[in-house]
Design a protein around this motif. Structure first.
Motif, PDB file in Angstrom:
ATOM      1  N   MET A   1      -3.114  -4.328   1.558  1.00  0.00           N
ATOM      2  CA  MET A   1      -3.425  -3.793   0.146  1.00  0.00           C
ATOM      3  C   MET A   1      -3.498  -2.335   0.235  1.00  0.00           C
ATOM      4  SD  MET A   1      -7.061  -5.530  -1.651  1.00  0.00           S
ATOM      5  CE  MET A   1      -6.588  -7.089  -0.858  1.00  0.00           C
ATOM      6  N   SER A   2      -2.895  -1.622  -0.746  1.00  0.00           N
ATOM      7  CA  SER A   2      -3.736  -0.563  -0.585  1.00  0.00           C
ATOM      8  C   SER A   2      -4.796  -0.198  -1.142  1.00  0.00           C
ATOM      9  CB  SER A   2      -2.331   0.149  -1.937  1.00  0.00           C
ATOM     10  OG  SER A   2      -3.018  -0.679  -3.839  1.00  0.00           O
ATOM     11  N   PRO A   3      -5.097   1.405  -0.999  1.00  0.00           N
ATOM     12  CA  PRO A   3      -6.641   1.525  -1.217  1.00  0.00           C
ATOM     13  C   PRO A   3      -6.921   0.814  -2.297  1.00  0.00           C
ATOM     14  CG  PRO A   3      -5.182   2.940   0.409  1.00  0.00           C
ATOM     15  CD  PRO A   3      -4.303   2.220   0.001  1.00  0.00           C
ATOM     16  N   GLU A   4      -6.025   1.854  -3.918  1.00  0.00           N
ATOM     17  CA  GLU A   4      -6.744   1.520  -4.991  1.00  0.00           C
ATOM     18  C   GLU A   4      -6.230   0.237  -5.335  1.00  0.00           C
ATOM     19  OE1 GLU A   4      -4.055   2.736  -8.874  1.00  0.00           O
ATOM     20  OE2 GLU A   4      -3.167   3.372  -7.508  1.00  0.00           O
ATOM     21  N   GLU A   5      -6.372  -0.819  -5.040  1.00  0.00           N
ATOM     22  CA  GLU A   5      -5.935  -2.575  -5.166  1.00  0.00           C
ATOM     23  C   GLU A   5      -7.514  -2.661  -4.476  1.00  0.00           C
ATOM     24  OE1 GLU A   5      -2.196  -3.697  -3.285  1.00  0.00           O
ATOM     25  OE2 GLU A   5      -0.854  -4.004  -5.244  1.00  0.00           O
ATOM     26  N   LYS A   6      -7.760  -2.577  -2.959  1.00  0.00           N
ATOM     27  CA  LYS A   6      -8.765  -2.717  -2.734  1.00  0.00           C
ATOM     28  C   LYS A   6      -9.676  -2.516  -3.195  1.00  0.00           C
ATOM     29  CE  LYS A   6     -11.666  -2.549   1.577  1.00  0.00           C
ATOM     30  NZ  LYS A   6     -13.090  -2.118   0.823  1.00  0.00           N
ATOM     31  N   ARG A   7     -10.268  -0.618  -4.505  1.00  0.00           N
ATOM     32  CA  ARG A   7     -10.995  -1.027  -5.139  1.00  0.00           C
ATOM     33  C   ARG A   7     -11.288  -1.053  -6.277  1.00  0.00           C
ATOM     34  NH1 ARG A   7      -9.356   5.663  -4.608  1.00  0.00           N
ATOM     35  NH2 ARG A   7     -10.199   6.533  -3.326  1.00  0.00           N
ATOM     36  N   LYS A   8      -9.776  -1.611  -6.756  1.00  0.00           N
ATOM     37  CA  LYS A   8      -9.773  -2.916  -8.002  1.00  0.00           C
ATOM     38  C   LYS A   8     -10.918  -3.729  -7.542  1.00  0.00           C
ATOM     39  CE  LYS A   8      -5.682  -0.693 -10.083  1.00  0.00           C
ATOM     40  NZ  LYS A   8      -4.801  -1.493 -11.192  1.00  0.00           N
ATOM     41  N   ASP A 110     -17.717   7.806  -3.822  1.00  0.00           N
ATOM     42  CA  ASP A 110     -17.964   7.292  -2.748  1.00  0.00           C
ATOM     43  C   ASP A 110     -18.125   8.094  -1.822  1.00  0.00           C
ATOM     44  OD1 ASP A 110     -16.834   4.251  -3.534  1.00  0.00           O
ATOM     45  OD2 ASP A 110     -14.997   5.290  -3.122  1.00  0.00           O
ATOM     46  N   CYS A 111     -19.576   8.311  -1.583  1.00  0.00           N
ATOM     47  CA  CYS A 111     -20.037   9.192  -1.090  1.00  0.00           C
ATOM     48  C   CYS A 111     -21.126   8.606  -0.395  1.00  0.00           C
ATOM     49  CB  CYS A 111     -20.653   9.823  -2.031  1.00  0.00           C
ATOM     50  SG  CYS A 111     -21.696   8.783  -3.266  1.00  0.00           S
ATOM     51  N   GLU A 148     -10.783   9.241   5.430  1.00  0.00           N
ATOM     52  CA  GLU A 148     -12.171   8.985   5.600  1.00  0.00           C
ATOM     53  C   GLU A 148     -12.179   8.420   4.545  1.00  0.00           C
ATOM     54  OE1 GLU A 148     -16.571  10.173   6.216  1.00  0.00           O
ATOM     55  OE2 GLU A 148     -15.214  11.782   6.555  1.00  0.00           O
ATOM     56  N   MET A 149     -11.875   8.972   3.948  1.00  0.00           N
ATOM     57  CA  MET A 149     -12.211   9.088   2.035  1.00  0.00           C
ATOM     58  C   MET A 149     -11.192   6.587   1.767  1.00  0.00           C
ATOM     59  SD  MET A 149     -13.658   8.850  -1.483  1.00  0.00           S
ATOM     60  CE  MET A 149     -14.343  10.167  -1.372  1.00  0.00           C
ATOM     61  N   GLU A 150     -10.570   7.310   1.937  1.00  0.00           N
ATOM     62  CA  GLU A 150      -9.674   5.765   2.026  1.00  0.00           C
ATOM     63  C   GLU A 150     -10.168   4.708   2.924  1.00  0.00           C
ATOM     64  OE1 GLU A 150      -5.191   6.503   2.605  1.00  0.00           O
ATOM     65  OE2 GLU A 150      -5.206   7.981   0.976  1.00  0.00           O
TER      66      GLU A 150
END
Length: 529
Positions: A1-8, A110-111, A148-150
């Motif tokens: 799963m890509s980072p974008e898909e995971k965020r969704k 995200d922080c 790290e962000m991903e």
């Protein structure tokens, strides 16, 4: 799963569905563009963004709730500070909020909360407006590395929707505003108020719950460090000088408001500052003043001339509580790493409007615990509706509204660390000496700075001290750069007998307030006064 898909997927798991555009981790310029495009604020001369918070120009402490749920309810300090809300009411409000945001654009940052990698908490701040997202970006610890962000996965999520209002009869709140912390669901909901400080302080409450359970003292304080690595902690309530005195060009600033004290040393919870700026002095507070003139700074409820776009820091037409939120990098003397060793000095600040407290006193460990639990300052006439004369105020641990656990938990940790690391403790009065606020001028900031400098550099280690007959602490009789006569408030009083009455009244106020803690503190603390 890509980072974008995971965020969704993460958003859907929260119940956030059918959304408009979701803006993930926009940069400061990107958030500026969105905020201005959406008419959330205006850019002022030299680049700060000026915003309005509407009806709520400060925190709403009566609208804050902790959800009663199995994982935390036996640990929390229930009462006026931490009011309970049932899981049922929380779920009703959450479902209504999820329906409200459908079709709306959202902003996500995200922080981290906490600069020390061992104790930091990954958080996600979801906001309805771009400028609140910029606030989160300024105040918390940014994730700078893309890899790290991903991989960032939030342990706690904050959802801020200022335009969504609670229905008290349905949601169990006291008003349309709400700040609700659900430790079991690891979710914080904020709505009905645009005051950005609610985001910051709800995360502080979270840290005050988590860290003491790891033997880390969470503190409402500022911290700076000298060239020799001598760190200093400044406890203090709003208006006592916590931010001003810690922003010292000769010392590196670690942070101005929230810190942890672990076995490794001190660390800032934040990556920015949230300073009160009403009538800020370019001369007395040059570093903070310059922050009000920089790109990236958010100015809340500060006056502005919309034709020239110049701000007026003296304008209190909207509120006395005007604020600047800026990244700590805006302070030239700041240490961006946000960590340092154990403190050599702890300074507890009070603004005594009765003119009773000396400008500086040296405290034993027991006295430090007593004054930490007391958290004394005074409200002055004219700063709050209904206050017509000085009024004693006690806010335990110098931050009662944000303490999630019982006060003695924090006080015990403080004393343990003070004794272990042989920390010198001081009580500094930045208010009035000798005469009350209605009859005299406040202690000069020049003298307060001189007293702090003398205490931190050891210049007071070998001077003569006198014992205060009422509070039993030691008061220096001389200090470099400070007239000796102001160090004894009674000598400054025009009517010593009247001073004695004021002093005795304040002592009685202290004793009455401390009754609530007496059962859970050692005898030497109980018998300080």
């Amino acid at each position: 799963m890509s980072p974008e898909e995971k965020r969704k997927q993460d958003l859907k798991a929260l119940g956030l569905k059918n959304l408009g555009q979701v803006y993930w981790n926009l940069s400061t310029p990107g958030l500026y563009e969105e905020a201005i495009k959406r008419r959330e604020g205006v850019m002022a001369h030299l680049g700060p963004m000026v915003v309005r918070t509407g009806q709520h120009t400060g925190r709403s402490p009566h609208d804050k709730f902790m959800v009663r749920e199995p994982s935390s309810q036996d640990r929390l300090w229930w009462g006026d500070v931490n009011k309970g809300l049932s899981e049922e009411k929380f779920n009703i409000l959450l479902h209504r909020l999820m329906a409200y945001v459908q079709g709306k654009d959202l902003f996500v940052q995200d922080c981290y909360a906490g600069q020390d990698p061992e104790f930091r908490v990954p958080i996600r701040v979801i906001t309805e407006t771009a400028w609140h997202n910029l606030f989160a970006r300024n105040l918390f610890v940014q994730v700078k590395d893309q890899d790290e962000m991903e991989s960032h996965y939030p342990e706690f999520t904050i959802i801020n929707a200022p335009r969504f209002q609670a229905v008290p009869e349905l949601d169990g709140t006291y008003s349309e505003a709400f700040i609700i912390v659900n430790l079991g669901r690891k979710l914080i909901l904020i709505g009905g108020t645009a005051y950005a400080g609610e985001i910051k302080k709800s995360v502080f409450t979270l840290m005050n719950y988590l860290l003491p359970q790891k033997e880390v003292l969470s503190m409402h304080c500022s911290v700076n460090v000298g060239q020799d690595g001598d760190a200093a902690v400044f406890f203090g309530l709003s208006g006592t000088g916590k931010t001003t005195l810690s922003a010292d060009p000769e010392r590196a600033l670690i942070g101005d408001d929230e810190h942890g004290w672990s076995d490794r040393g001190l660390f800032n919870f934040e990556g920015g500052c949230y300073a009160k700026v009403i009538r800020l002095s370019k001369t007395a507070e040059p570093e903070i003043y310059e922050c009000t003139r920089k790109f990236g700074t958010i100015l809340e409820n500060v006056g502005i001339n919309l034709r020239t776009r110049r701000v007026d820091l003296d304008d209190d037409s909207l509120t006395e509580n005007t604020r600047a939120a800026y990244p700590i990098a805006h302070i030239p003397s700041a240490m961006r790493e946000g960590v340092c060793g154990h403190p050599k000095n702890v300074v507890m600040l009070t603004c005594d409007a009765f003119g009773v407290m000396p400008p500086l006193a040296r405290l034993t460990a027991a006295q430090a615990e007593y004054h930490f639990l007391s958290g004394y300052t005074a409200k002055v006439a004219g700063t709050e509706a209904g206050v017509n004369e000085p009024k004693a105020t006690f806010s335990t641990c110098f931050g009662a509204p944000f303490m999630a656990l019982e006060p003695h938990v924090y006080a015990d940790l403080l004393r343990k660390k003070v004794l272990k690391h042989q920390v010198k403790c001081w009580l500094l009065n930045t208010g009035w000496a000798g005469e009350p606020a209605s009859k005299a001028g406040r202690i000069s900031i020049k003298y307060s700075r001189a007293l702090v400098k003398a205490a931190l550099t050891g210049a007071l280690d070998n001077v003569k001290y006198r014992k205060d007959p009422l509070f039993n602490f030691e008061v220096p009789v001389s200090c470099p750069g400070v007239p000796g006569e102001i160090l004894n408030p009674r000598n400054q009083a025009k009517d010593p007998a009247e001073y004695d009455q004021r002093a005795q009244k304040l002592v009685e106020d202290f004793k009455k307030n401390f009754e609530q803690f007496a059962a859970k503190v050692p005898d030497d603390v109980k018998n300080v006064l």
